[in-house]
Design a protein around this motif. Structure first.
Motif, PDB file in Angstrom:
ATOM      1  N   TYR A  54       1.000  -1.165   0.046  1.00 19.34           N
ATOM      2  CA  TYR A  54       0.212   0.258  -0.269  1.00 19.34           C
ATOM      3  C   TYR A  54       0.891   1.101   0.139  1.00 19.34           C
ATOM      4  O   TYR A  54       0.583   2.149  -0.932  1.00 19.34           O
ATOM      5  N   TYR A  57       2.595   2.385  -3.310  1.00 15.44           N
ATOM      6  CA  TYR A  57       1.605   3.140  -4.185  1.00 15.44           C
ATOM      7  C   TYR A  57       0.954   4.261  -3.617  1.00 15.44           C
ATOM      8  O   TYR A  57       0.069   4.902  -4.098  1.00 15.44           O
ATOM      9  N   ARG A  87      -1.529   5.293  -9.653  1.00 17.06           N
ATOM     10  CA  ARG A  87      -1.176   4.507  -8.623  1.00 17.06           C
ATOM     11  C   ARG A  87      -2.065   3.597  -8.134  1.00 17.06           C
ATOM     12  O   ARG A  87      -1.992   2.533  -7.613  1.00 17.06           O
ATOM     13  N   PHE A  91      -2.013  -0.290  -8.301  1.00 21.93           N
ATOM     14  CA  PHE A  91      -2.335  -1.294  -7.221  1.00 21.93           C
ATOM     15  C   PHE A  91      -3.229  -2.215  -7.509  1.00 21.93           C
ATOM     16  O   PHE A  91      -3.038  -3.401  -7.065  1.00 21.93           O
TER      17      PHE A  91
END
Length: 278
Positions: A54, A57, A87, A91
């Motif tokens: 997480y 990104y 992003r 992800f």
């Protein structure tokens, strides 16, 4: 001149977080427990330490809720805000089920028997269902409700169109959030797989930054040789890990082909990539 109170309310509106998921958006479901909110300081504990992806990104905030039905089914819904729309899409691509098709939910999404995910704008939404059975009907209903409430545009990154379709391995375009090709000087960019090798594009923001990045990259490869007629400057090299590489600059972009297959000529792919860059 705008009154001071109006200015304060406008500032609060800009700073307000995106709305939390709502269990009542789908009939027959109710909220279990309080809403959840996590930031970069608290996500680690919620994810049992699995928060690195997480953060790579650009994670900033997560809002979530747990929903239950009268039948005892449970949905854990979390929506995360990432650094930008590229992003969030990246992800999703990294975490998608590669055995299953991708749908155009937001910029991209999937609804599977026990899990649904999608990206929209700067946001990544994920729903985990239990117990172990096919929950696709409920997941689809909540995905439809979430997609309508999550802010942002449902569009794929512009970079997806930069990669030529011919010879491209389907669904291979992805965003690498850091160290493209495993090289720290290529901070973040996009990659796609081809039969001839891996094509990549690293947006550097300005031509000056791209020029500096190319110079640093060239110094990284011993025996790099200039290549004429490819972008504003280019070189080729042989590397023990990346094999044959061809790298060029066009404006604010550093791009090229790496891991060129034995006996293959990457020039056609490199030129086609060059022609698609802005």
């Amino acid at each position: 001149m705008m009154p001071l109170l109006a200015v304060l309310f406008a500032a609060q509106a800009v700073a307000a977080p995106f709305p939390a998921p709502d269990c009542s958006a789908v009939p027959g479901w109710t909220q279990q427990g309080p809403q959840r909110t996590y930031d970069s300081e608290t996500l680690f504990d919620y994810m049992d330490g699995n928060s690195e992806g997480y953060f790579a990104y650009g994670f900033t905030l997560m809002r979530g809720v747990t929903c239950v039905s009268a039948a005892g089914d449970q949905l854990v819904i979390d929506v995360s805000e990432m650094a930008d729309a590229d992003r969030a899409w990246g992800f999703f691509v990294t975490n998608r089920d590669q055995r299953s098709p991708v749908e155009r939910i937001g910029s991209a999404g999937q609804v599977l028997p026990r899990r649904a995910t999608f990206a929209k704008g700067r946001h990544y939404a994920e729903i985990a269902a239990s117990p172990d059975k096919d929950h696709r009907a409920a997941l689809r209903a909540f995905v439809d409700a979430l997609e309508a409430s999550v802010p942002g545009e449902g569009r794929v990154p512009d970079a997806v169109a930069w990669f030529p379709e011919e010879g491209q391995v389907p669904d291979s375009i992805r965003l690498v959030p850091e160290s493209v090709l495993g090289l720290r000087m290529l901070k973040s960019g996009f990659m796609a797989q081809y039969a001839v090798g891996r094509a990549f594009v690293v947006p550097e923001g300005t031509a000056e930054l791209a020029t500096a990045a190319l110079a640093t990259l060239r110094a990284r490869f011993a025996g790099a040789e200039p290549v004429s007629g490819l972008g504003e400057e280019a070189f080729s090299a042989q590397d023990p890990y990346l094999g044959r590489v061809v790298v060029f600059r066009k404006g604010a972009h550093v791009a090229g082909v790496a891991n060129v297959a034995a006996g293959a000529d990457p020039s056609a792919l490199a030129k086609a990539l060059l022609g698609r860059l802005p």
